[in-house]
Design a protein around this motif. Structure first.
Motif, mmCIF file in Angstrom:
data_model
loop_
_atom_site.group_PDB
_atom_site.id
_atom_site.type_symbol
_atom_site.label_atom_id
_atom_site.label_comp_id
_atom_site.label_asym_id
_atom_site.label_seq_id
_atom_site.Cartn_x
_atom_site.Cartn_y
_atom_site.Cartn_z
ATOM 1 N N ASP A 140 109.362 32.495 33.273
ATOM 2 C CA ASP A 140 110.680 32.956 32.848
ATOM 3 C C ASP A 140 111.733 32.361 33.791
ATOM 4 O O ASP A 140 111.729 32.619 34.990
ATOM 5 C CB ASP A 140 110.698 34.485 32.906
ATOM 6 C CG ASP A 140 112.020 35.088 32.432
ATOM 7 O OD1 ASP A 140 112.973 34.334 32.189
ATOM 8 O OD2 ASP A 140 112.075 36.331 32.310
ATOM 9 N N SER A 141 112.633 31.550 33.228
ATOM 10 C CA SER A 141 113.695 30.935 34.038
ATOM 11 C C SER A 141 115.066 31.439 33.608
ATOM 12 O O SER A 141 116.075 30.734 33.731
ATOM 13 C CB SER A 141 113.632 29.407 33.920
ATOM 14 O OG SER A 141 112.390 28.920 34.371
ATOM 15 N N SER A 142 115.101 32.658 33.099
ATOM 16 C CA SER A 142 116.378 33.240 32.682
ATOM 17 C C SER A 142 117.206 33.612 33.904
ATOM 18 O O SER A 142 116.700 33.695 35.025
ATOM 19 C CB SER A 142 116.126 34.478 31.814
ATOM 20 O OG SER A 142 115.431 35.460 32.554
ATOM 21 N N GLY A 143 118.487 33.853 33.652
ATOM 22 C CA GLY A 143 119.405 34.137 34.759
ATOM 23 C C GLY A 143 119.053 35.371 35.557
ATOM 24 O O GLY A 143 119.347 35.456 36.756
ATOM 25 N N SER A 144 118.381 36.340 34.922
ATOM 26 C CA SER A 144 118.040 37.579 35.635
ATOM 27 C C SER A 144 117.019 37.349 36.741
ATOM 28 O O SER A 144 116.875 38.182 37.643
ATOM 29 C CB SER A 144 117.495 38.620 34.660
ATOM 30 O OG SER A 144 116.336 38.135 33.996
ATOM 31 N N MET A 145 116.325 36.222 36.716
ATOM 32 C CA MET A 145 115.353 35.916 37.767
ATOM 33 C C MET A 145 116.043 35.585 39.093
ATOM 34 O O MET A 145 115.378 35.394 40.114
ATOM 35 C CB MET A 145 114.449 34.767 37.341
ATOM 36 C CG MET A 145 113.474 35.118 36.232
ATOM 37 S SD MET A 145 112.163 36.246 36.768
ATOM 38 C CE MET A 145 111.070 35.103 37.615
ATOM 39 N N ALA A 146 117.373 35.529 39.069
ATOM 40 C CA ALA A 146 118.128 35.340 40.320
ATOM 41 C C ALA A 146 118.276 36.645 41.081
ATOM 42 O O ALA A 146 118.689 36.648 42.248
ATOM 43 C CB ALA A 146 119.510 34.760 40.023
ATOM 44 N N GLY A 147 117.924 37.766 40.430
ATOM 45 C CA GLY A 147 117.973 39.054 41.105
ATOM 46 C C GLY A 147 117.018 39.083 42.277
ATOM 47 O O GLY A 147 116.028 38.346 42.314
ATOM 48 N N LYS A 148 117.292 39.934 43.238
ATOM 49 C CA LYS A 148 116.495 39.951 44.475
ATOM 50 C C LYS A 148 115.545 41.131 44.545
ATOM 51 O O LYS A 148 115.852 42.231 44.094
ATOM 52 C CB LYS A 148 117.416 39.938 45.695
ATOM 53 C CG LYS A 148 118.146 38.614 45.880
ATOM 54 C CD LYS A 148 118.727 38.470 47.268
ATOM 55 C CE LYS A 148 119.295 37.072 47.482
ATOM 56 N NZ LYS A 148 119.799 36.885 48.853
ATOM 57 N N VAL A 149 114.381 40.861 45.132
ATOM 58 C CA VAL A 149 113.371 41.871 45.406
ATOM 59 C C VAL A 149 112.910 41.662 46.841
ATOM 60 O O VAL A 149 112.423 40.588 47.192
ATOM 61 C CB VAL A 149 112.169 41.745 44.449
ATOM 62 C CG1 VAL A 149 111.065 42.710 44.852
ATOM 63 C CG2 VAL A 149 112.596 42.008 43.012
ATOM 64 N N ASN A 150 113.115 42.682 47.664
ATOM 65 C CA ASN A 150 112.718 42.595 49.077
ATOM 66 C C ASN A 150 113.307 41.373 49.795
ATOM 67 O O ASN A 150 112.630 40.711 50.580
ATOM 68 C CB ASN A 150 111.191 42.575 49.203
ATOM 69 C CG ASN A 150 110.562 43.855 48.681
ATOM 70 O OD1 ASN A 150 111.179 44.910 48.728
ATOM 71 N ND2 ASN A 150 109.348 43.769 48.189
ATOM 72 N N GLY A 151 114.557 41.054 49.463
ATOM 73 C CA GLY A 151 115.250 39.993 50.184
ATOM 74 C C GLY A 151 115.122 38.609 49.591
ATOM 75 O O GLY A 151 115.868 37.702 49.962
ATOM 76 N N ASN A 152 114.180 38.394 48.666
ATOM 77 C CA ASN A 152 114.025 37.086 48.025
ATOM 78 C C ASN A 152 114.353 37.201 46.539
ATOM 79 O O ASN A 152 114.204 38.269 45.941
ATOM 80 C CB ASN A 152 112.587 36.571 48.177
ATOM 81 C CG ASN A 152 112.227 36.271 49.605
ATOM 82 O OD1 ASN A 152 113.041 35.770 50.370
ATOM 83 N ND2 ASN A 152 111.007 36.594 49.991
ATOM 84 N N THR A 153 114.785 36.101 45.929
ATOM 85 C CA THR A 153 115.025 36.148 44.489
ATOM 86 C C THR A 153 113.686 36.265 43.774
ATOM 87 O O THR A 153 112.642 35.831 44.274
ATOM 88 C CB THR A 153 115.756 34.884 43.991
ATOM 89 O OG1 THR A 153 114.895 33.742 44.139
ATOM 90 C CG2 THR A 153 117.048 34.660 44.761
ATOM 91 N N LYS A 154 113.731 36.850 42.583
ATOM 92 C CA LYS A 154 112.505 36.982 41.799
ATOM 93 C C LYS A 154 111.928 35.616 41.457
ATOM 94 O O LYS A 154 110.709 35.441 41.402
ATOM 95 C CB LYS A 154 112.803 37.803 40.536
ATOM 96 C CG LYS A 154 113.012 39.281 40.833
ATOM 97 C CD LYS A 154 113.185 40.097 39.576
ATOM 98 C CE LYS A 154 114.622 40.102 39.107
ATOM 99 N NZ LYS A 154 114.847 41.059 38.001
ATOM 100 N N MET A 155 112.801 34.643 41.272
ATOM 101 C CA MET A 155 112.318 33.285 40.986
ATOM 102 C C MET A 155 111.563 32.713 42.184
ATOM 103 O O MET A 155 110.502 32.090 42.026
ATOM 104 C CB MET A 155 113.505 32.379 40.613
ATOM 105 C CG MET A 155 113.101 30.924 40.349
ATOM 106 S SD MET A 155 111.895 30.750 39.013
ATOM 107 C CE MET A 155 112.980 30.756 37.577
ATOM 108 N N GLU A 156 112.075 32.914 43.388
ATOM 109 C CA GLU A 156 111.388 32.421 44.588
ATOM 110 C C GLU A 156 110.003 33.048 44.721
ATOM 111 O O GLU A 156 109.017 32.365 45.018
ATOM 112 C CB GLU A 156 112.222 32.731 45.843
ATOM 113 C CG GLU A 156 113.472 31.878 45.977
ATOM 114 C CD GLU A 156 114.388 32.381 47.090
ATOM 115 O OE1 GLU A 156 114.210 33.543 47.517
ATOM 116 O OE2 GLU A 156 115.275 31.633 47.518
ATOM 117 N N GLU A 157 109.923 34.362 44.483
ATOM 118 C CA GLU A 157 108.636 35.058 44.570
ATOM 119 C C GLU A 157 107.685 34.573 43.485
ATOM 120 O O GLU A 157 106.487 34.383 43.724
ATOM 121 C CB GLU A 157 108.842 36.573 44.454
ATOM 122 C CG GLU A 157 109.598 37.195 45.612
ATOM 123 C CD GLU A 157 108.756 37.290 46.878
ATOM 124 O OE1 GLU A 157 107.606 36.818 46.876
ATOM 125 O OE2 GLU A 157 109.258 37.834 47.882
ATOM 126 N N ALA A 158 108.208 34.378 42.273
ATOM 127 C CA ALA A 158 107.372 33.910 41.168
ATOM 128 C C ALA A 158 106.821 32.521 41.451
ATOM 129 O O ALA A 158 105.637 32.237 41.224
ATOM 130 C CB ALA A 158 108.174 33.910 39.866
#
Length: 453
Positions: A140-158
């Motif tokens: 998923d490369s939608s814009g919401s993947m820019a949201g952060k979880v524990n300091g990193n973006t969801k895209m970075e974690e994915a």
């Protein structure tokens, strides 16, 4: 005579004036600088990080220390004496503290191999050939993947989870990366462009780390969420796969379809197609509505749904599927991991105990603290013997002695606090991997019961 006398006087005046001017121009000799003695720290952490003193560690020389002590004035207060002792004799705890803080415990399950779950161990005649496996990962490369979880973006974690998963694969495996929603933006004006964007960026092939990593790193959170189109595209990626091969699709997403498609319908169609692909979904940081919707997609695709609320759980989601489907080997593999991980945790404990001490050993930091206390109390006794400070200040119950005792107590408090922190990190990492092992066994047992007559 009068003329000569006048000239003589004039010359004398000029000479004296020049001499005075020259003397004034000469810079005054600077007074020798006294060593700056900073006020000693009063907090435990400050005490642990303020050294080293002039005669710390290998530089300690009792004779030289006593020579320094003899130069001290006799009118010092207890605070001044203590500060000077720290300046001279405080040990350097920083390297030990740095090493302890830098230690990051890590536990991992051993790899089980690409075994066929139907293979009967020890029966060479009836053993089936291990299936070739094809894996398509939809990111998923939608814009919401820019949201952060524990300091990193969801895209970075994915991306990190996908890279670790691909690197862990063993056996005859081909892998593909397909992005969706990676073009345009999540603004209404770009909806049409974004909803039409789903693309196989790493064609189905054997894993090549450099090429694969480059593709995954290039992904950025951008647009909308055309999940249905992405699942349909995964079917196209698997068209060349043989029906006897194992075909699996992994979806990593933080939300539901937003482009009007029907991902449940597409998942069911792909699962029932000639490639019989199984669609597993790892939901990331989902709300209740999204979780229920993606659970239905996984069910329609004959797969499983895993919900992750952190980067670690996201990686666990991939790890679970790395081991599932190997019931014949799972029990021995599980026992082997339990034993190995127990001793790995024990070695991690011993590493921290060596640095920060245990119930039976002071550790490196404790030994250093004991040495410092010994040197400082010896210095105080010398000061008393030389009558530089009074017995009431440096004796058993003196003000300086109390300060040294307090310092030792606070250093031990700091040592214990840091040790507790590192031991908790070890236990947390160990418990996480053991929980993952339990999840794998639970899922495998559930699958085994499904296929039991």
């Amino acid at each position: 005579m009068k003329k000569l006398s006048f000239l003589s006087v004039l010359l004398i005046i000029v000479f004296l004036a020049s001499a005075c001017t020259g003397a004034a121009d000469q810079p005054e000799k600077a007074a020798p600088k006294k060593p700056i003695v900073k006020t000693a720290a009063t907090t435990a952490e400050g005490m642990a990080t303020e050294g080293p003193g002039k005669y710390a560690g290998d530089k300690y020389d009792e004779t030289k220390v006593q020579q320094e002590l003899k130069k001290w004035p006799k009118n010092l207060t207890a605070d001044q004496v203590y500060t000077r002792l720290v300046w001279l004799l405080a040990e350097d705890y920083k390297p030990i503290i740095k090493e302890a803080k830098a230690y990051k415990p890590s536990f991992a399950l051993s790899k089980l191999g690409n075994f066929d779950p139907n293979r009967q161990q020890g029966d060479g005649k009836n053993e089936k050939k291990v299936k070739k496996k094809n894996i398509v990962i939809l990111i998923d490369s939608s814009g919401s993947m820019a949201g952060k979880v524990n300091g990193n973006t969801k895209m970075e974690e994915a991306k990190q989870a996908v890279k670790e998963f691909a690197k862990s694969l063993e056996g005859d495996v081909r892998i593909s990366i397909r992005a969706y929603g990676h073009k345009g933006s999540n603004q209404p004006k770009d909806k049409a462009i974004s909803c039409a964007s789903t693309e196989e960026l790493y064609p189905l092939s054997t894993y090549q780390e450099d090429k694969f990593t480059k593709v995954v790193n290039s992904l950025k959170p951008s647009g909308w969420t055309p999940l249905a189109a992405a699942i349909r595209g995964a079917g196209q990626d698997l068209q060349a796969a043989h029906p006897d091969e194992e075909n699996v699709v992994y979806v990593v997403s933080d939300g539901i379809e937003s482009c009007g498609g029907d991902p449940v319908k597409e998942a069911k169609a792909l699962h029932q197609s000639k490639v019989k692909a199984v669609i597993n979904i790892i939901g990331f940081d989902l709300d209740d509505k999204s979780q229920k919707a993606l659970e239905q997609v996984a069910k329609a695709g004959g797969g499983e749904f895993t919900n992750a609320s952190s980067g670690e759980e996201l990686r666990d989601g991939f790890d679970i599927w790395t081991y599932i489907g190997r019931v014949n080997e799972l029990n021995w593999w599980s026992i082997d991991n339990i034993n190995r991980l127990f001793w790995e945790r024990q070695r991690a404990y011993e590493y921290i105990w060596d640095l920060l001490g245990s119930a039976v050993d002071p550790g490196k930091i404790g030994s250093l603290s004991d040495t410092e206390y010994e040197h400082m109390t010896a210095a105080v006794q010398f000061l008393v013997d030389q009558k530089i400070i009074p017995e009431t200040m440096g004796g058993y119950d003196g003000a300086v002695t109390k300060k040294l005792d307090k310092r030792r107590e606070k250093l031990k408090e700091y040592q214990a606090k840091l040790q507790d922190q590192k031991m908790k990190e070890i236990d947390d990492a160990y418990n996480r991997i053991m929980n993952l092992l339990d999840k794998i066994k639970e899922r495998e047992n559930a699958k085994a019961e499904t296929y039991m007559p």
